[in-house]
Design an enzyme around this catalytic site. Sequence first.
Site, mmCIF file in Angstrom:
data_model
loop_
_atom_site.group_PDB
_atom_site.id
_atom_site.type_symbol
_atom_site.label_atom_id
_atom_site.label_comp_id
_atom_site.label_asym_id
_atom_site.label_seq_id
_atom_site.Cartn_x
_atom_site.Cartn_y
_atom_site.Cartn_z
ATOM 1 N N GLN A 155 28.881 46.571 90.291
ATOM 2 C CA GLN A 155 28.482 45.237 90.739
ATOM 3 C C GLN A 155 27.487 44.608 89.758
ATOM 4 O O GLN A 155 27.571 43.406 89.463
ATOM 5 C CB GLN A 155 27.850 45.313 92.134
ATOM 6 C CG GLN A 155 28.836 45.616 93.252
ATOM 7 C CD GLN A 155 28.980 47.102 93.545
ATOM 8 O OE1 GLN A 155 28.850 47.932 92.650
ATOM 9 N NE2 GLN A 155 29.244 47.424 94.809
ATOM 10 N N LYS B 9 61.175 28.378 87.700
ATOM 11 C CA LYS B 9 61.685 29.554 86.995
ATOM 12 C C LYS B 9 60.509 30.416 86.569
ATOM 13 O O LYS B 9 59.520 29.908 86.027
ATOM 14 C CB LYS B 9 62.479 29.116 85.754
ATOM 15 C CG LYS B 9 63.420 30.187 85.202
ATOM 16 C CD LYS B 9 64.675 30.318 86.063
ATOM 17 C CE LYS B 9 65.789 31.061 85.344
ATOM 18 N NZ LYS B 9 66.993 31.194 86.188
ATOM 19 N N ASN C 193 36.963 50.235 90.282
ATOM 20 C CA ASN C 193 36.346 51.477 89.811
ATOM 21 C C ASN C 193 37.455 52.507 89.597
ATOM 22 O O ASN C 193 38.006 53.052 90.548
ATOM 23 C CB ASN C 193 35.333 51.993 90.833
ATOM 24 C CG ASN C 193 34.611 53.249 90.342
ATOM 25 O OD1 ASN C 193 34.931 53.789 89.292
ATOM 26 N ND2 ASN C 193 33.644 53.703 91.123
ATOM 27 N N PHE D 108 24.994 55.564 89.704
ATOM 28 C CA PHE D 108 25.262 55.049 91.044
ATOM 29 C C PHE D 108 24.481 55.918 92.029
ATOM 30 O O PHE D 108 24.909 57.021 92.389
ATOM 31 C CB PHE D 108 26.757 55.068 91.355
ATOM 32 C CG PHE D 108 27.097 54.350 92.633
ATOM 33 C CD1 PHE D 108 26.698 53.039 92.845
ATOM 34 C CD2 PHE D 108 27.811 54.990 93.640
ATOM 35 C CE1 PHE D 108 27.003 52.372 94.029
ATOM 36 C CE2 PHE D 108 28.133 54.329 94.821
ATOM 37 C CZ PHE D 108 27.721 53.012 95.012
ATOM 38 N N THR E 32 67.318 25.592 87.442
ATOM 39 C CA THR E 32 66.274 26.477 86.929
ATOM 40 C C THR E 32 66.677 27.086 85.582
ATOM 41 O O THR E 32 65.817 27.404 84.755
ATOM 42 C CB THR E 32 65.938 27.595 87.930
ATOM 43 O OG1 THR E 32 67.072 28.438 88.126
ATOM 44 C CG2 THR E 32 65.484 27.009 89.249
#
Length: 286
Positions: free
Chosen positions: A228, A15, A254, A167, A65
Amino acid sequence: MHHFASGAKRNYYGKGDVVAYRLQRDGRVAEGQSPVFGANVTILIYGDAFWPTYSTGDNTGLVATDSMKNFVQRETLAYTGTGLESYARFLAEKFLATYPQTEGVQIEAVEIPYAEIPDSKVAFAPAGPERATVRLELQRNNHEFGMVEVCSGIRGFKLLRLGGSAFTGFVRDQYTTLPEIKNRPLHMWLDLEWSYVDSEAAFHGGVTARVRAKVHEIFNGFESGSIQEIIYKIGMAVLEQIPGIAEVRLEANNRTWDAVVEVGQEVGVYTEARPPFGCLGLTLHR
């Protein structure tokens, strides 16, 4: 598809999306604990006793369930702790003890966090967005229960840094349109998952709270050359400073916002990032 640390199963069932909130309304909670404990649970079980349901439609011995849902919700009252790992182990042990035809059980739980409104002891609001997780598998071994796996995590960090993220220096060729950026406002999402040097390390020392604090500390603490680098620094700090963790897995997106208008690097208006987005993963071992 669900996977089990003990290996592929011929059959399993259970479940999902079982939600339970335990509210301690009498004010008697330990220092540092919350009176609100909430979790979304998936319980999966396996064993040869349940094979006839698949092969012949014979439900003898089958735990419905719906009964599994009721078990999780009602037994949450009997759980007196606040740790998600201990909660998963409590449910797994109680289920195996209650239903001896079950050979193994996997519990996945995601916290549903609520935080106290400042200066109030009775009012709470949803917290997050990140949420702690646990995946735990327990197997029957004669008259004992053996831990197959316990794995914890935190999903859904949304982290914003106003500057100090660069970057630059990446490959430039005929496919490159991205400019080099030396001081961007960085918006990233982050999920972490970790395993332990031994199973008992999962149930002591407030590991999840320490990992959460470490993520915030590292994200705030240095100027980065890439996402990174950020997740590497986080992963290394987790391994170096939390000895109970054997392996940590990190995945970041990102989600840096698109600029609408900027006045130099002083002020700007931004909007949500358009898809597609960068996806970056890392696994580090002790």
